[in-house]
Design an enzyme around this catalytic site. Structure first.
Site, short mmCIF file in Angstrom:
data_model
loop_
_atom_site.label_atom_id
_atom_site.label_comp_id
_atom_site.label_asym_id
_atom_site.label_seq_id
_atom_site.Cartn_x
_atom_site.Cartn_y
_atom_site.Cartn_z
N ASN A 147 0.81 -1.21 0.00
CA ASN A 147 0.00 0.00 0.00
C ASN A 147 0.84 1.27 0.00
O ASN A 147 0.37 2.34 0.36
CB ASN A 147 -0.99 0.00 1.17
CG ASN A 147 -0.31 -0.19 2.52
OD1 ASN A 147 0.92 -0.23 2.62
ND2 ASN A 147 -1.10 -0.31 3.57
N ARG A 285 3.86 7.88 11.17
CA ARG A 285 3.42 7.46 12.50
C ARG A 285 3.28 8.70 13.36
O ARG A 285 4.09 9.63 13.29
CB ARG A 285 4.41 6.48 13.12
CG ARG A 285 4.42 5.10 12.46
CD ARG A 285 3.10 4.36 12.66
NE ARG A 285 3.09 3.04 12.05
CZ ARG A 285 2.61 2.76 10.84
NH1 ARG A 285 2.12 3.75 10.09
NH2 ARG A 285 2.60 1.53 10.38
N GLN A 314 -4.30 4.40 18.54
CA GLN A 314 -5.32 4.18 17.50
C GLN A 314 -6.24 3.06 17.94
O GLN A 314 -5.75 1.98 18.21
CB GLN A 314 -4.65 3.87 16.16
CG GLN A 314 -3.85 5.04 15.62
CD GLN A 314 -3.31 4.84 14.22
OE1 GLN A 314 -3.08 5.79 13.50
NE2 GLN A 314 -3.09 3.61 13.81
N HIS A 333 -7.03 6.47 10.25
CA HIS A 333 -5.88 5.88 9.56
C HIS A 333 -6.37 5.08 8.35
O HIS A 333 -6.54 3.86 8.40
CB HIS A 333 -5.08 4.99 10.51
CG HIS A 333 -3.71 4.66 10.02
ND1 HIS A 333 -2.75 4.10 10.82
CD2 HIS A 333 -3.13 4.79 8.80
CE1 HIS A 333 -1.65 3.90 10.12
NE2 HIS A 333 -1.85 4.31 8.90
#
Length: 386
Positions: A147, A285, A314, A333
């Site tokens: 990705n 991050r 998260q 995210h």
């Protein structure tokens, strides 16, 4: 037989999809540079389906159960008595995504006596304590490059959204308004600006390539300098450090892994050296930046905008200051979890499992930790401090 514990995010609020916006996906066989896309022996899913949520199961249940293995899928990963903690005790394999990370702390790894393999369905394995994985002989693998382009596209999108003041202007339409001055008072052209990336690996370099046609100045810093031919092709200016680079940039994008050298990098001091009114985009991050320093810089005007999709922890709590700070373009995210990306990282997860369960070597580029040491992509991207 193996017990596989898979931690995925929740299904859509109105239920698992019964139809989709598109009927198919483009076929991606190779990534830039020549690495092949995942090549599992088979897949039990339709590309373009929602695979990353609990009901999607990464398309793994049929494959695993047909071979006699056990698959447990949950979204409950945090807090005392979570399903993750209860099931981890005798799990052989843990799978999770960076977007909904199952934090494999040293304590959790020590409590998981059977754990042999931790797979990141995506890229970025900093939610695993790599020192503890090394100490306990746990192999850590991720689906490298699956990705990277998805994230690079998100960086370009959010950069333009910030610079052009897109989101507030869209809100004017939703609210029934039409005050053009309100929309353009913070809107600029990207053309002619200086844009820099902290790290120029697969994502950072893809961002640079996609921004080059916008007629911007391009800068980068990385502990691995790019080949001279690439620098000349894109007109790149190399800087020895982020501290050297950011004073020259109107836009800075962070595309570095989280490790001791990058944690807390963008605090009050470094942000204070940036141009007043610069933009900061972070899809890497959250802990690479100081949460409260970003909030302060937006409120003072030192930063004109901040965007990205990475938070800590998260999911982010409802009172996280990034939800309410001014001039931001934050999303959950999602940058690396498009339906297109999910087809690749689900296939890559299966490829890793097929190899590991059959005792075959896992692709070198997928490895982060193996044989009690950093390996493969991990040896390039991470550093370990015992």
């Amino acid at each position: 037989m193996a017990k596989v514990l898979c931690v995925l995010y929740d299904d859509p609020t109105d239920g698992y999809p019964t139809s989709y916006a598109r009927d198919d996906l483009p076929v991606i066989d190779r990534y830039p540079g020549g690495q092949t896309a995942p090549t599992p022996e088979a897949v039990d899913f339709t590309p373009g389906r929602l695979l990353g949520s609990v009901s999607g199961e990464l398309g793994l249940r049929g494959f695993l159960e047909a071979a006699g293995h056990t698959l447990v899928v949950t979204s409950d990963k945090d807090g005392d008595g979570s399903v993750f903690d209860r099931e981890l005790v005798d799990a052989d394999v843990v799978i999770s995504q960076p977007f909904w990370p199952a934090y494999l702390t040293a304590e959790r790894i020590a409590a998981a006596g059977n754990l042999k393999l931790a797979i990141t369905a995506g890229i970025g394995s900093d939610h695993v304590d790599l020192d503890a994985a090394i100490a306990h002989g746990v192999t850590v693998a991720e689906v490298t490059y699956c990705n990277s382009i998805s994230v690079a596209e998100h960086v370009v999108m959010t950069t333009l959204a910030l610079v052009r003041n897109y989101l507030p202007s869209h809100r004017v339409v939703l609210d029934g308004g039409w005050n053009i001055a309100d929309c353009v008072a913070r809107s600029y052209d990207l053309e002619g600006m200086q844009v820099g990336t902290v790290a120029a690996g697969r994502i950072g370099l893809a961002v640079l390539r996609r921004l080059a046609p916008f007629e911007v100045g391009l800068h980068y810093t990385d502990r691995h300098r790019l080949p001279r031919a690439v620098e000349e092709e894109l007109g790149l200016t190399f800087h020895e450090s982020a501290q050297d680079m950011v004073p020259h940039c109107d836009v800075v994008t962070v595309n570095a892994p989280l490790h001791p050298e990058t944690e807390g990098l963008f605090g009050d001091k470094l942000i204070g050296t940036m141009k007043r009114g610069a933009y900061l985009v972070n899809t890497a991050r959250a802990l690479i930046v100081d949460r409260d320093a970003v909030d302060r810089a937006l409120r003072s005007g030192q930063l004109a905008g901040y965007a990205g999709d990475v938070w800590f922890p998260q999911p982010a709590p409802a009172d996280h200051p990034w939800r309410t700070m001014p001039h931001h373009g934050m999303t959950p995210h999602i940058s690396g979890s498009s339906l297109s990306a999910q087809a690749r990282y689900a296939a890559g997860t299966r490829e890793i499992l097929e190899c590991w369960l059959a005792g075959r070597p896992v692709r070198e580029e997928y490895l982060i930790v193996d044989g009690g040491a950093l390996a493969g992509a991990g040896a390039h991207a991470y550093s370990v401090h015992g």
